[in-house]
Design a protein around this motif. Structure first.
Motif, PDB file in Angstrom:
ATOM      1  N   ASP A  91      37.323   3.829 -41.377  1.00 13.92           N
ATOM      2  CA  ASP A  91      36.116   3.310 -40.706  1.00 13.92           C
ATOM      3  C   ASP A  91      34.889   2.591 -41.670  1.00 13.92           C
ATOM      4  OD1 ASP A  91      36.242   4.018 -38.366  1.00 13.92           O
ATOM      5  OD2 ASP A  91      35.351   5.341 -38.234  1.00 13.92           O
ATOM      6  N   LYS A  92      34.858   3.541 -42.786  1.00 11.34           N
ATOM      7  CA  LYS A  92      33.639   3.676 -43.787  1.00 11.34           C
ATOM      8  C   LYS A  92      33.961   2.071 -44.466  1.00 11.34           C
ATOM      9  CE  LYS A  92      33.070   4.690 -49.149  1.00 11.34           C
ATOM     10  NZ  LYS A  92      33.351   6.090 -49.880  1.00 11.34           N
ATOM     11  N   ALA A  93      35.888   1.763 -45.335  1.00 13.44           N
ATOM     12  CA  ALA A  93      36.047   0.494 -45.577  1.00 13.44           C
ATOM     13  C   ALA A  93      35.345  -0.778 -44.583  1.00 13.44           C
ATOM     14  CB  ALA A  93      37.378   0.197 -45.958  1.00 13.44           C
ATOM     15  N   CYS A  94      35.559  -0.804 -43.285  1.00 11.56           N
ATOM     16  CA  CYS A  94      35.048  -1.475 -42.415  1.00 11.56           C
ATOM     17  C   CYS A  94      33.872  -1.911 -42.404  1.00 11.56           C
ATOM     18  CB  CYS A  94      35.912  -0.907 -40.820  1.00 11.56           C
ATOM     19  SG  CYS A  94      37.060  -1.021 -40.509  1.00 11.56           S
ATOM     20  N   GLU A  95      32.622  -0.829 -42.546  1.00 15.52           N
ATOM     21  CA  GLU A  95      32.105  -0.822 -42.350  1.00 15.52           C
ATOM     22  C   GLU A  95      31.030  -1.724 -44.291  1.00 15.52           C
ATOM     23  OE1 GLU A  95      27.547   1.741 -42.782  1.00 15.52           O
ATOM     24  OE2 GLU A  95      28.924   2.910 -42.964  1.00 15.52           O
ATOM     25  N   GLN A  96      31.458  -1.347 -45.214  1.00 18.01           N
ATOM     26  CA  GLN A  96      31.899  -1.800 -46.712  1.00 18.01           C
ATOM     27  C   GLN A  96      32.068  -3.766 -46.166  1.00 18.01           C
ATOM     28  OE1 GLN A  96      34.798   0.367 -48.802  1.00 18.01           O
ATOM     29  NE2 GLN A  96      32.124   1.103 -50.385  1.00 18.01           N
ATOM     30  N   LEU A  97      33.125  -3.422 -45.524  1.00 19.40           N
ATOM     31  CA  LEU A  97      33.753  -5.369 -45.106  1.00 19.40           C
ATOM     32  C   LEU A  97      32.798  -5.977 -44.477  1.00 19.40           C
ATOM     33  CD1 LEU A  97      37.346  -4.220 -45.905  1.00 19.40           C
ATOM     34  CD2 LEU A  97      35.974  -5.288 -47.932  1.00 19.40           C
ATOM     35  N   LEU A  98      32.102  -5.719 -43.548  1.00 21.75           N
ATOM     36  CA  LEU A  98      31.586  -6.085 -42.606  1.00 21.75           C
ATOM     37  C   LEU A  98      30.579  -6.659 -43.466  1.00 21.75           C
ATOM     38  CD1 LEU A  98      32.298  -4.435 -39.424  1.00 21.75           C
ATOM     39  CD2 LEU A  98      32.921  -7.037 -39.345  1.00 21.75           C
ATOM     40  N   GLN A  99      29.927  -5.749 -44.157  1.00 23.09           N
ATOM     41  CA  GLN A  99      29.001  -5.926 -44.444  1.00 23.09           C
ATOM     42  C   GLN A  99      28.835  -6.979 -45.504  1.00 23.09           C
ATOM     43  OE1 GLN A  99      27.021  -2.665 -46.720  1.00 23.09           O
ATOM     44  NE2 GLN A  99      25.947  -1.679 -44.151  1.00 23.09           N
ATOM     45  N   LEU A 100      30.126  -7.154 -46.937  1.00 21.76           N
ATOM     46  CA  LEU A 100      30.516  -8.039 -47.387  1.00 21.76           C
ATOM     47  C   LEU A 100      30.474  -9.609 -46.504  1.00 21.76           C
ATOM     48  CD1 LEU A 100      33.023  -7.515 -50.474  1.00 21.76           C
ATOM     49  CD2 LEU A 100      33.662  -9.310 -48.745  1.00 21.76           C
TER      50      LEU A 100
END
Length: 138
Positions: A91-100
């Motif tokens: 979830d944390k990685a996906c949040e970072q990568l979606l924002q990116l």
């Protein structure tokens, strides 16, 4: 769809993928290769996204060029991490990568990994060739 809506949908997908892998018998304690997929028709934008993914601590592979059925060209790369099937980490990685992806105006296409069975499963599947074993992804 907003980044927040995409994140909510991705978080549900994260749970579904992890549940599916584990219910199929994948090893809960294994370290997995998690490949987060990005794509864009604009190579420069994709390259900037790859640099930012690297700065976040992901391994980034070289961009590939794919010609679509309509003749248009799409560029894509994976941001790779190695860890357990921990939903909180995903979830944390996906949040970072979606924002990116939103920042660089590229597409985040979710993530995939490979089934990780125990040694008994590997012995039972010895008759499968390498291509068949590596082609099953979630």
């Amino acid at each position: 769809m907003s980044v927040q809506q995409q994140l909510q949908a991705q978080q549900q997908e994260n749970r579904d993928i992890v549940e599916s892998l584990l219910s199929d018998g994948s090893d809960a304690d294994a370290e997995y290769t998690i490949e987060h997929h990005f794509s864009s028709s604009d190579f420069d934008r994709l390259e900037k996204a790859a640099v930012d993914a690297f700065k976040l601590g992901f391994e980034v592979n070289d961009a590939e060029e794919v010609e679509l059925d309509d003749g248009s060209v799409l560029f894509c790369f994976d941001a790779i991490a190695y860890h357990s099937l921990d939903v909180a980490l995903l979830d944390k990685a996906c949040e970072q990568l979606l924002q990116l992806a939103s920042k660089h105006k590229v597409d985040y296409d979710g993530w995939g990994t490979y089934f990780m069975g125990d040694d008994e499963d590997i012995e039972e599947d010895e008759d499968l060739d390498d291509e068949e074993e590596s082609s099953w992804r979630h």
